[in-house]
Each structure stands twice: as C-alpha cells, then as structure tokens.
Design a protein around this motif. Structure first.
Motif, PDB file in Angstrom:
ATOM      1  N   ASP A  49      11.707  14.394  23.578  1.00  0.00           N
ATOM      2  CA  ASP A  49      11.013  13.115  23.683  1.00  0.00           C
ATOM      3  C   ASP A  49      10.836  12.413  22.337  1.00  0.00           C
ATOM      4  O   ASP A  49      10.540  11.216  22.300  1.00  0.00           O
ATOM      5  CB  ASP A  49       9.622  13.303  24.296  1.00  0.00           C
ATOM      6  N   GLY A  50      10.989  13.164  21.249  1.00  0.00           N
ATOM      7  CA  GLY A  50      10.676  12.669  19.923  1.00  0.00           C
ATOM      8  C   GLY A  50       9.389  13.311  19.439  1.00  0.00           C
ATOM      9  O   GLY A  50       8.426  13.416  20.215  1.00  0.00           O
ATOM     10  N   PRO A  51       9.350  13.772  18.187  1.00  0.00           N
ATOM     11  CA  PRO A  51       8.157  14.471  17.702  1.00  0.00           C
ATOM     12  C   PRO A  51       6.884  13.652  17.796  1.00  0.00           C
ATOM     13  O   PRO A  51       5.838  14.183  18.202  1.00  0.00           O
ATOM     14  CB  PRO A  51       8.516  14.780  16.244  1.00  0.00           C
ATOM     15  N   MET A  52       6.924  12.382  17.453  1.00  0.00           N
ATOM     16  CA  MET A  52       5.717  11.563  17.532  1.00  0.00           C
ATOM     17  C   MET A  52       5.354  11.253  18.980  1.00  0.00           C
ATOM     18  O   MET A  52       4.176  11.263  19.359  1.00  0.00           O
ATOM     19  CB  MET A  52       5.901  10.262  16.748  1.00  0.00           C
ATOM     20  N   GLU A  53       6.369  11.005  19.801  1.00  0.00           N
ATOM     21  CA  GLU A  53       6.143  10.654  21.202  1.00  0.00           C
ATOM     22  C   GLU A  53       5.545  11.819  21.991  1.00  0.00           C
ATOM     23  O   GLU A  53       4.839  11.604  22.980  1.00  0.00           O
ATOM     24  CB  GLU A  53       7.439  10.183  21.839  1.00  0.00           C
ATOM     25  N   ALA A  54       5.829  13.046  21.563  1.00  0.00           N
ATOM     26  CA  ALA A  54       5.266  14.224  22.234  1.00  0.00           C
ATOM     27  C   ALA A  54       3.857  14.524  21.748  1.00  0.00           C
ATOM     28  O   ALA A  54       3.248  15.513  22.168  1.00  0.00           O
ATOM     29  CB  ALA A  54       6.164  15.438  21.995  1.00  0.00           C
ATOM     30  N   GLY A  55       3.346  13.667  20.859  1.00  0.00           N
ATOM     31  CA  GLY A  55       2.030  13.909  20.273  1.00  0.00           C
ATOM     32  C   GLY A  55       0.895  13.860  21.266  1.00  0.00           C
ATOM     33  O   GLY A  55      -0.112  14.543  21.089  1.00  0.00           O
ATOM     34  N   GLU A  56       1.036  13.039  22.322  1.00  0.00           N
ATOM     35  CA  GLU A  56      -0.048  12.952  23.303  1.00  0.00           C
ATOM     36  C   GLU A  56      -0.267  14.293  23.986  1.00  0.00           C
ATOM     37  O   GLU A  56      -1.398  14.755  24.133  1.00  0.00           O
ATOM     38  CB  GLU A  56       0.260  11.871  24.337  1.00  0.00           C
ATOM     39  N   GLN A  57       0.819  14.937  24.403  1.00  0.00           N
ATOM     40  CA  GLN A  57       0.696  16.262  24.997  1.00  0.00           C
ATOM     41  C   GLN A  57       0.228  17.274  23.957  1.00  0.00           C
ATOM     42  O   GLN A  57      -0.558  18.180  24.254  1.00  0.00           O
ATOM     43  CB  GLN A  57       2.035  16.707  25.591  1.00  0.00           C
ATOM     44  N   GLY A  58       0.709  17.093  22.716  1.00  0.00           N
ATOM     45  CA  GLY A  58       0.272  17.980  21.645  1.00  0.00           C
ATOM     46  C   GLY A  58      -1.218  17.888  21.394  1.00  0.00           C
ATOM     47  O   GLY A  58      -1.896  18.906  21.178  1.00  0.00           O
ATOM     48  N   ALA A  59      -1.767  16.674  21.430  1.00  0.00           N
ATOM     49  CA  ALA A  59      -3.206  16.499  21.230  1.00  0.00           C
ATOM     50  C   ALA A  59      -3.996  17.188  22.337  1.00  0.00           C
ATOM     51  O   ALA A  59      -5.081  17.744  22.095  1.00  0.00           O
ATOM     52  CB  ALA A  59      -3.541  15.013  21.175  1.00  0.00           C
ATOM     53  N   ALA A  60      -3.454  17.173  23.551  1.00  0.00           N
ATOM     54  CA  ALA A  60      -4.117  17.872  24.659  1.00  0.00           C
ATOM     55  C   ALA A  60      -4.118  19.378  24.417  1.00  0.00           C
ATOM     56  O   ALA A  60      -5.100  20.068  24.724  1.00  0.00           O
ATOM     57  CB  ALA A  60      -3.423  17.537  25.975  1.00  0.00           C
ATOM     58  N   LEU A  61      -3.031  19.899  23.846  1.00  0.00           N
ATOM     59  CA  LEU A  61      -2.979  21.323  23.513  1.00  0.00           C
ATOM     60  C   LEU A  61      -4.033  21.669  22.462  1.00  0.00           C
ATOM     61  O   LEU A  61      -4.682  22.715  22.547  1.00  0.00           O
ATOM     62  CB  LEU A  61      -1.590  21.695  22.997  1.00  0.00           C
ATOM     63  N   ALA A  62      -4.188  20.782  21.474  1.00  0.00           N
ATOM     64  CA  ALA A  62      -5.192  21.016  20.440  1.00  0.00           C
ATOM     65  C   ALA A  62      -6.595  21.006  21.039  1.00  0.00           C
ATOM     66  O   ALA A  62      -7.448  21.831  20.676  1.00  0.00           O
ATOM     67  CB  ALA A  62      -5.070  19.958  19.347  1.00  0.00           C
ATOM     68  N   ASP A  63      -6.856  20.101  21.966  1.00  0.00           N
ATOM     69  CA  ASP A  63      -8.164  20.057  22.622  1.00  0.00           C
ATOM     70  C   ASP A  63      -8.424  21.328  23.419  1.00  0.00           C
ATOM     71  O   ASP A  63      -9.548  21.859  23.424  1.00  0.00           O
ATOM     72  CB  ASP A  63      -8.249  18.835  23.538  1.00  0.00           C
ATOM     73  N   ASN A  64      -7.393  21.816  24.101  1.00  0.00           N
ATOM     74  CA  ASN A  64      -7.544  23.061  24.861  1.00  0.00           C
ATOM     75  C   ASN A  64      -7.868  24.227  23.937  1.00  0.00           C
ATOM     76  O   ASN A  64      -8.717  25.075  24.255  1.00  0.00           O
ATOM     77  CB  ASN A  64      -6.270  23.356  25.651  1.00  0.00           C
ATOM     78  N   ALA A  65      -7.188  24.279  22.796  1.00  0.00           N
ATOM     79  CA  ALA A  65      -7.441  25.348  21.829  1.00  0.00           C
ATOM     80  C   ALA A  65      -8.856  25.246  21.275  1.00  0.00           C
ATOM     81  O   ALA A  65      -9.546  26.258  21.083  1.00  0.00           O
ATOM     82  CB  ALA A  65      -6.421  25.279  20.693  1.00  0.00           C
ATOM     83  N   ARG A  66      -9.321  24.018  21.033  1.00  0.00           N
ATOM     84  CA  ARG A  66     -10.667  23.815  20.487  1.00  0.00           C
ATOM     85  C   ARG A  66     -11.723  24.305  21.478  1.00  0.00           C
ATOM     86  O   ARG A  66     -12.704  24.954  21.102  1.00  0.00           O
ATOM     87  CB  ARG A  66     -10.864  22.332  20.169  1.00  0.00           C
ATOM     88  N   ARG A  67     -11.532  23.983  22.745  1.00  0.00           N
ATOM     89  CA  ARG A  67     -12.493  24.436  23.756  1.00  0.00           C
ATOM     90  C   ARG A  67     -12.484  25.956  23.896  1.00  0.00           C
ATOM     91  O   ARG A  67     -13.539  26.576  24.062  1.00  0.00           O
ATOM     92  CB  ARG A  67     -12.182  23.764  25.098  1.00  0.00           C
ATOM     93  N   ALA A  68     -11.293  26.547  23.835  1.00  0.00           N
ATOM     94  CA  ALA A  68     -11.206  28.008  23.956  1.00  0.00           C
ATOM     95  C   ALA A  68     -11.858  28.697  22.759  1.00  0.00           C
ATOM     96  O   ALA A  68     -12.538  29.723  22.914  1.00  0.00           O
ATOM     97  CB  ALA A  68      -9.746  28.435  24.091  1.00  0.00           C
ATOM     98  N   ALA A  69     -11.661  28.150  21.561  1.00  0.00           N
ATOM     99  CA  ALA A  69     -12.293  28.716  20.369  1.00  0.00           C
ATOM    100  C   ALA A  69     -13.808  28.587  20.459  1.00  0.00           C
ATOM    101  O   ALA A  69     -14.551  29.512  20.109  1.00  0.00           O
ATOM    102  CB  ALA A  69     -11.776  28.011  19.120  1.00  0.00           C
ATOM    103  N   ALA A  70     -14.277  27.432  20.931  1.00  0.00           N
ATOM    104  CA  ALA A  70     -15.713  27.222  21.078  1.00  0.00           C
ATOM    105  C   ALA A  70     -16.318  28.212  22.063  1.00  0.00           C
ATOM    106  O   ALA A  70     -17.412  28.755  21.838  1.00  0.00           O
ATOM    107  CB  ALA A  70     -15.970  25.786  21.542  1.00  0.00           C
ATOM    108  N   GLN A  71     -15.625  28.490  23.145  1.00  0.00           N
ATOM    109  CA  GLN A  71     -16.097  29.465  24.117  1.00  0.00           C
ATOM    110  C   GLN A  71     -16.216  30.851  23.495  1.00  0.00           C
ATOM    111  O   GLN A  71     -17.203  31.564  23.698  1.00  0.00           O
ATOM    112  CB  GLN A  71     -15.160  29.514  25.326  1.00  0.00           C
TER     113      GLN A  71
END
Length: 393
Positions: A49-71
C-alpha cells in the motif's frame, strides 16, 4: 501451568522447534510465530500500500500495544510511551528531569545498571553527585538506610529492581514508600522484571518505569516501554521534540499532555505490531502464572547447580528471581557462554561494565547467567546441566 500448556507454548515458538536450548531470556527471549507474523503483516501492508499509506493501520497496532502494556502494568494507556530500547527510554526521562545543579544528589542502589550510570554523567558534569544506598545483610538495597540519607538536595532515587548480575529482587515498593513520603522523584529500571514477575506501578509508587520489549516479554528487538505517572509528567521537559511529540496548536508547538511527548513521528509500526502481540500473549497467559513457573524452574536449576563441583552461585537477597548468576572454576563467563553456544545452548554473561558498583564490590570480573522462561522444560534443563558437568571435567 500444565505440561500441555508448556508444550503448546513451545510448539508456537520457532526457536524451540528448531532444537535450540535457550536460557538467555534476560538478554532476549524467543518470539512466538504469531509475533513474527504480526511484524511481517505490517511490513507487507507497507510494501503493497505504501509505507506512509499503511500508517493508519500501523497507528492502530501501536494503540493496541499501548493498551496491552497498560493492562500489564496496571496503568492508564496515556501513561505509556514506546522507545527503541530500555536504555533509550530511561535516558529520555532522565534528561527531561533536568536541569541539574551543583549539590543535587542522585541516590542509587549498588546494583545500578551501567547504562543508567553512564547517562547520569551529564548531571555529574553539572555538579550533581551520585551516592550509593547501603545494602542490608542480604545484599539488597536497604529502605531504612535510604530514609536516613534524605535531605532537600536529593533530586532522584533510582533503583534497578532486578540486577543483571544476580538473582536479587530489590524491595522496589519499600523504596517507593520512602520516595513518596518525601516527594522525591523515583525511577525504576524494570528491564528484568516486566514479563517475569507481576508489576503494578500503582503499588510501586514510581514516577518513571522502563523495560525492554526483547527480554521476558518476548517482543522484538528495537522496542521498549516507558511508563510515566500522569501527575509527574509536567515535571519532565523532553529535549527531543518533533511535530508528533510537540504538535502545532493555538499557542504554537506544544508538548503533548500524555507520555507520547517522549515519542516521535518516525516509528516502526511493524515492530510495535510484534510487541503488541507479545504483550497480548503475556496478558492471556497471566503474569502471576508465568512468575510461578519461573520460580519453580529456577529453584530446581539452582539446587542442581549446587551439586556440580566447581560451580559457585552469586545470588543476593532473601528471595531470588529467574536470573541465576554463577561462575565455573577456571572459566571466564564470556568464554563459557561462547563454548555452550557452540553446542546450541544459549546463556548470558555479564562483565564489570554491566553493574560496575556491585561487581567491583564483590570482586567479580565476569559471571555467567542462566535466565529461565515458561518456555523451558525438563529436557532443556538436563541438556544444560550435562553440558556444564562435561565442561567441568
């Protein structure tokens, strides 16, 4: 954990299936296939898709990791930042605590990680002093001795919770109680704790805590967690800023009001996808169950090592972690690590630079280190012990 669960963990881990005997989980553990898949999937998105264009899904992955770390840490997601390494995360927070003044005091345990001590030299150059908190009879940092050192010049108390060169578990909560009573900043290096034993930042009373992703969490290299207590955040003024950590607002560029003020716009979403999966696996498995398994395995290994002629254990503290420091007569720790590695057996080794204050105090030039994980089984232990006995002979 049942034998079935352990077998399933090993079957889901390529390194175990390859026949590797891995006892270096404190250096870097073995990722699961699902963690590898999460990394590759994001890389594929970026390729297609393009590295920048895939950023939206990437940001969701980062949010998931943040929530898991917080837990895992019992913290709000807004208090979690990601970094490229544990040392980088700690250094970012330390530098943001300045400026340092002549006469400022930094109190550390004798077992302080060498990388943290190196970062502190900036404060020393400004006139601050690093002072060592005395140990109790077991070799652990003494909270009572710490309380007797407190005055208005103490700016930071820093604790390496589980040192790299012994099985010591320092009294992190008791140290936090002293820091909280006196309103002193309290940093914890939890690089060997997170993913091995339960970590609750609320009961620890810490202002900052960091850990690498590659160790007991079984995440990828190049990832780390940084926790910052929300009420403490305004005291930290990061020098590193960009349009992500300090976005443009009505008043110009303004620092974020959460821990992401320590992040930048350039990040590997692929690695964070892998870290997020590893964190979710840890949460599903249950950190208390992990700690029970680590405790059982390490106790068995310690007892067996005591029966091998020529081996000396270098444990400190009343209770030990899953890090087992030892020496074998006539063997340098790093050479022992290399020789076992030739047999497909991974262990760790530490020199003076890793924990210089403690290594010098105990007259140690190097130690070999076994670190265990729920991934290890009876077969791994037998292979390791047989190899050590053979090298002794």
């Amino acid at each position: 954990m049942s034998p079935l669960e352990i077998r399933q963990l090993r079957e889901a881990t390529p390194g175990c299936q390859a026949g590797l005997v891995h006892f270096n989980h404190a250096g870097a553990s073995l990722p699961s296939q699902a963690t590898l898949d999460a990394i590759i999937e994001q890389l594929q998105r970026e390729a297609h898709d393009g590295p920048m264009e895939a950023g939206e899904q990437g940001a969701a992955l980062a949010d998931n990791a943040r929530r898991a770390a917080a837990q895992l840490l019992n913290a709000p997601p807004s208090s979690i930042a990601f970094a490229s390494s544990g040392s980088s995360a700690w250094n970012l927070a330390f530098q943001a605590l300045g400026p340092w003044q002549p006469g400022d005091r930094i109190l550390v345990g004798r077992h302080e990680w060498g990388g943290n001590l190196a970062s502190m030299q900036v404060a020393v150059q400004a006139g601050a002093r690093i002072e060592v908190i005395p140990c109790d009879a077991s070799g652990a940092v003494c909270p009572l001795a710490l309380a007797g050192m407190i005055d208005e010049r103490v700016k930071l108390i820093d604790l390496t919770w589980l040192p790299a060169n012994s099985g010591l578990i320092n009294p992190a909560q008791a140290i936090g109680d002293v820091a909280r009573r006196h309103g002193i900043a309290y940093f914890i290096d939890a690089g060997q704790a997170v993913g091995q034993l339960p970590v609750d930042v609320q009961t620890l009373h810490c202002d900052v805590l960091k850990s690498a992703g590659r160790k007991h969490l079984r995440g990828p290299r190049g990832t780390a967690l940084l926790y910052v207590r929300p009420a403490f955040l305004p005291r930290l003024n990061p020098a590193q800023r960009d349009v992500f950590s300090a976005p443009w607002g009505a008043e110009g560029f303004e620092l974020r009001d959460d821990a992401r003020r320590f992040e930048t716009s350039e990040v590997s979403y692929a690695l964070l996808g892998g870290l997020g999966n590893a964190l979710q696996e840890m949460n599903r498995l249950g950190i208390q169950r992990v700690w029970e398994r680590v405790t059982q395995l390490s106790a068995r290994i310690r007892q067996a090592l005591r029966e091998v002629p020529g081996i000396s254990l270098h444990d400190l503290g009343e209770h030990q972690s899953g890090l087992i420091a030892f020496t074998l007569d006539d063997w340098d720790g790093f050479e022992l690590k290399r020789r076992l590695g030739l047999q497909g057996i991974n262990i760790g080794a530490n020199g003076v630079a890793y924990t210089p204050l403690d290594m010098q105090a105990r007259g140690l030039s190097s130690i070999a280190r076994i670190s265990v994980s729920p991934l290890n089984d009876d077969g791994d232990i037998e292979v390791l012990l047989n190899a050590l006995r053979a090298l002794r002979r």
